[in-house]
Design a protein around this motif. Structure first.
Motif, PDB file in Angstrom:
ATOM      1  N   ASN A  88    -129.584  -1.988 -29.010  1.00 18.81           N
ATOM      2  CA  ASN A  88    -130.551  -2.342 -27.971  1.00 18.81           C
ATOM      3  C   ASN A  88    -131.858  -2.837 -28.582  1.00 18.81           C
ATOM      4  O   ASN A  88    -132.594  -3.583 -27.981  1.00 18.81           O
ATOM      5  CB  ASN A  88    -130.877  -1.121 -27.100  1.00 18.81           C
ATOM      6  CG  ASN A  88    -129.679  -0.728 -26.283  1.00 18.81           C
ATOM      7  OD1 ASN A  88    -128.745  -1.507 -26.158  1.00 18.81           O
ATOM      8  ND2 ASN A  88    -129.699   0.474 -25.746  1.00 18.81           N
ATOM      9  N   ILE A  89    -132.117  -2.399 -29.803  1.00 18.26           N
ATOM     10  CA  ILE A  89    -133.382  -2.767 -30.429  1.00 18.26           C
ATOM     11  C   ILE A  89    -133.291  -4.130 -31.097  1.00 18.26           C
ATOM     12  O   ILE A  89    -134.105  -4.994 -30.884  1.00 18.26           O
ATOM     13  CB  ILE A  89    -133.804  -1.694 -31.472  1.00 18.26           C
ATOM     14  CG1 ILE A  89    -134.016  -0.356 -30.757  1.00 18.26           C
ATOM     15  CG2 ILE A  89    -135.080  -2.105 -32.183  1.00 18.26           C
ATOM     16  CD1 ILE A  89    -134.241   0.795 -31.686  1.00 18.26           C
TER      17      ILE A  89
ATOM     18  N   SER B 178    -135.462   9.793 -39.821  1.00 18.82           N
ATOM     19  CA  SER B 178    -135.874  10.639 -38.689  1.00 18.82           C
ATOM     20  C   SER B 178    -136.092   9.825 -37.415  1.00 18.82           C
ATOM     21  O   SER B 178    -135.802  10.300 -36.314  1.00 18.82           O
ATOM     22  CB  SER B 178    -137.151  11.401 -39.050  1.00 18.82           C
ATOM     23  OG  SER B 178    -138.127  10.509 -39.526  1.00 18.82           O
ATOM     24  N   ILE B 179    -136.569   8.590 -37.547  1.00 16.92           N
ATOM     25  CA  ILE B 179    -136.835   7.764 -36.359  1.00 16.92           C
ATOM     26  C   ILE B 179    -135.522   7.285 -35.736  1.00 16.92           C
ATOM     27  O   ILE B 179    -135.345   7.317 -34.513  1.00 16.92           O
ATOM     28  CB  ILE B 179    -137.757   6.583 -36.724  1.00 16.92           C
ATOM     29  CG1 ILE B 179    -139.152   7.149 -36.950  1.00 16.92           C
ATOM     30  CG2 ILE B 179    -137.766   5.520 -35.632  1.00 16.92           C
ATOM     31  CD1 ILE B 179    -140.169   6.185 -37.387  1.00 16.92           C
TER      32      ILE B 179
ATOM     33  N   SER C  96    -131.135  10.283 -28.395  1.00 12.18           N
ATOM     34  CA  SER C  96    -131.472   9.998 -26.992  1.00 12.18           C
ATOM     35  C   SER C  96    -130.483   9.008 -26.380  1.00 12.18           C
ATOM     36  O   SER C  96    -130.692   8.528 -25.278  1.00 12.18           O
ATOM     37  CB  SER C  96    -132.872   9.418 -26.918  1.00 12.18           C
ATOM     38  OG  SER C  96    -132.865   8.148 -27.534  1.00 12.18           O
ATOM     39  N   LYS C  97    -129.426   8.646 -27.157  1.00 11.66           N
ATOM     40  CA  LYS C  97    -128.390   7.693 -26.722  1.00 11.66           C
ATOM     41  C   LYS C  97    -128.966   6.288 -26.533  1.00 11.66           C
ATOM     42  O   LYS C  97    -128.402   5.441 -25.858  1.00 11.66           O
ATOM     43  CB  LYS C  97    -127.721   8.141 -25.403  1.00 11.66           C
ATOM     44  CG  LYS C  97    -127.219   9.571 -25.398  1.00 11.66           C
ATOM     45  CD  LYS C  97    -125.803   9.658 -25.923  1.00 11.66           C
ATOM     46  CE  LYS C  97    -125.183  11.004 -25.734  1.00 11.66           C
ATOM     47  NZ  LYS C  97    -125.721  12.088 -26.502  1.00 11.66           N
ATOM     48  N   MET C  98    -130.150   6.049 -27.116  1.00 10.13           N
ATOM     49  CA  MET C  98    -130.781   4.738 -26.984  1.00 10.13           C
ATOM     50  C   MET C  98    -130.002   3.709 -27.804  1.00 10.13           C
ATOM     51  O   MET C  98    -129.814   2.580 -27.389  1.00 10.13           O
ATOM     52  CB  MET C  98    -132.219   4.844 -27.501  1.00 10.13           C
ATOM     53  CG  MET C  98    -133.135   3.752 -27.037  1.00 10.13           C
ATOM     54  SD  MET C  98    -134.814   4.255 -27.427  1.00 10.13           S
ATOM     55  CE  MET C  98    -135.319   2.881 -28.407  1.00 10.13           C
TER      56      MET C  98
ATOM     57  N   LEU D  54    -136.258   1.751 -41.950  1.00 13.93           N
ATOM     58  CA  LEU D  54    -136.825   2.749 -41.044  1.00 13.93           C
ATOM     59  C   LEU D  54    -136.525   4.155 -41.556  1.00 13.93           C
ATOM     60  O   LEU D  54    -135.442   4.398 -42.105  1.00 13.93           O
ATOM     61  CB  LEU D  54    -136.225   2.596 -39.648  1.00 13.93           C
ATOM     62  CG  LEU D  54    -136.804   1.504 -38.765  1.00 13.93           C
ATOM     63  CD1 LEU D  54    -135.986   1.374 -37.496  1.00 13.93           C
ATOM     64  CD2 LEU D  54    -138.263   1.770 -38.410  1.00 13.93           C
ATOM     65  N   PRO D  55    -137.478   5.055 -41.385  1.00 17.26           N
ATOM     66  CA  PRO D  55    -137.193   6.444 -41.764  1.00 17.26           C
ATOM     67  C   PRO D  55    -135.984   6.968 -40.971  1.00 17.26           C
ATOM     68  O   PRO D  55    -135.835   6.660 -39.784  1.00 17.26           O
ATOM     69  CB  PRO D  55    -138.467   7.196 -41.359  1.00 17.26           C
ATOM     70  CG  PRO D  55    -139.510   6.161 -41.231  1.00 17.26           C
ATOM     71  CD  PRO D  55    -138.825   4.898 -40.836  1.00 17.26           C
TER      72      PRO D  55
ATOM     73  N   ILE E 114    -133.944  10.036 -33.757  1.00 20.04           N
ATOM     74  CA  ILE E 114    -134.508  10.215 -32.407  1.00 20.04           C
ATOM     75  C   ILE E 114    -133.844   9.237 -31.437  1.00 20.04           C
ATOM     76  O   ILE E 114    -133.442   9.595 -30.334  1.00 20.04           O
ATOM     77  CB  ILE E 114    -136.044  10.020 -32.414  1.00 20.04           C
ATOM     78  CG1 ILE E 114    -136.726  11.138 -33.196  1.00 20.04           C
ATOM     79  CG2 ILE E 114    -136.599   9.952 -30.988  1.00 20.04           C
ATOM     80  CD1 ILE E 114    -138.198  10.926 -33.461  1.00 20.04           C
ATOM     81  N   ALA E 115    -133.699   7.962 -31.888  1.00 20.32           N
ATOM     82  CA  ALA E 115    -133.097   6.933 -31.030  1.00 20.32           C
ATOM     83  C   ALA E 115    -131.635   7.270 -30.718  1.00 20.32           C
ATOM     84  O   ALA E 115    -131.196   7.157 -29.573  1.00 20.32           O
ATOM     85  CB  ALA E 115    -133.181   5.574 -31.718  1.00 20.32           C
TER      86      ALA E 115
END
Lengths: 81, 165
Positions: free
Chosen positions: B122-123, B108-109, B116-118, B105-106, B112-113
Motif C-alpha cells: 500500500n505504501i 520496528s517501523i 496493523s495489517k497495513m 527503514l528501521p 508496526i505497519a
C-alpha cells in the motif's frame, strides 16, 4: 525530513515536517488511491506510532537515507531523516 | 589489489558502526590488538574467529576471504545480536525499465505497519512485494537471522531484494 530532487534543469531541496504525513490529501497522493480505499481510522492509529518510532530513530541516525530513487532517465530523488 | 585480511576486518567493523575499542570489548581483547589485526601486524586467534565473524555479520569463509560477500543470511549468536530497534530493512527494487529504488527503514517501523495489517504494498505500490510473508521475516529476525532474506524476480522483470542489517 529532507527531500532532494535532481533532474535535468531541476534542483530542489525541500524540508518535510513529520506532521505532514498525517494529512489525508498527502496520503492519497503517496498511495495513489482514492480516499475511499484508505482506512483513515486505522491510519489515525498507526501513523502516529510510526512517526514516533521514526523520530526516536532519527535521534541516533540523523541524515539516514530512507529513500533513494534513480530513474532510468537520470532523475534522482533522495529522502533523508 | 586484493583486500588484505586486516583491511577486511576494518571495513566490516566500520560497516557495523563499531570502533576498534567496541569490537575489542565484544571479543575480550584490547583495542590495540584490533589495531594490529587491521594493520596486518598480527591475526586473531583461531578460537575467536567464529565469534568475530558473527559480530561482523559475515560467514567465516567471507571473513577469511575464501568466499565473496553475497549478503547471504547468517544467524547471529544471541549474546552479540543487535537490538531489533537497531536493525534496518533494506528493500531494493531494480525495475526492468532501469529504475532503481532503495528503501531503508528501521525494522520496528515496518513491524508496526505489518502488525496493523497495513502492509507495505500500500505504501510503495510494487506488486512484487505483495506476496512476501512479513511475519515469516520477523520470525527469522527474532531468531537472529540477518543478511539477504528475500530475492524475487517478478513476471515483468523487476528484481526485489530485502536485506536485513
Amino acid at each position: 525530513m529532507k527531500l532532494k530532487i535532481r533532474a535535468e534543469g531541476v534542483k530542489l531541496n525541500l524540508y518535510i515536517p513529520f506532521f505532514i504525513l498525517n494529512n489525508k490529501w498527502i496520503i492519497k497522493k503517496i498511495t495513489k488511491k482514492s480516499t475511499k480505499d484508505i482506512d483513515f481510522d486505522q491510519l489515525k492509529i498507526v501513523l502516529p506510532k510510526m512517526i514516533k518510532e521514526l523520530k526516536k530513530f532519527k535521534k541516533d541516525n540523523k541524515g539516514f537515507v530512507i529513500l533513494d530513487v534513480v530513474s532510468s532517465d537520470n532523475e534522482h530523488v533522495v529522502l533523508k531523516l | 589489489m586484493k583486500e588484505s585480511f586486516g583491511q577486511r576486518i576494518a571495513r566490516l567493523r566500520k560497516a557495523q558502526g563499531l570502533t576498534q575499542e567496541e569490537l575489542g570489548d565484544k571479543v575480550n581483547i584490547s583495542s590495540q590488538a584490533v589495531s594490529k589485526w587491521e594493520n596486518d601486524l598480527s591475526s586473531p586467534d583461531i578460537s575467536i574467529l567464529v565469534k568475530l565473524a558473527g559480530i561482523l555479520g559475515v560467514s567465516l569463509d567471507v571473513l577469511l576471504g575464501n568466499e565473496e560477500e553475497k549478503d547471504n543470511p547468517i544467524v547471529v549468536p544471541k549474546e552479540i545480536r543487535k537490538d531489533v530497534s537497531q536493525l534496518i530493512f533494506k528493500i531494493q527494487v531494480d525495475s526492468h525499465e532501469g529504475d532503481k529504488v532503495r528503501i531503508n527503514l528501521p525494522v520496528s517501523i515496518i513491524k508496526i505497519a505489518v502488525d496493523s495489517k497495513m502492509g507495505l504494498p500500500n505504501i510503495n505500490g510494487n506488486e512484487a512485494l505483495k506476496d512476501i510473508d512479513w511475519n515469516q521475516l520477523f520470525a527469522l529476525i527474532d531468531q537472529g537471522v540477518i543478511g539477504k532474506l528475500v530475492e524475487i524476480e517478478s513476471s515483468d522483470g523487476d528484481i526485489v531484494t530485502i536485506v536485513v542489517e
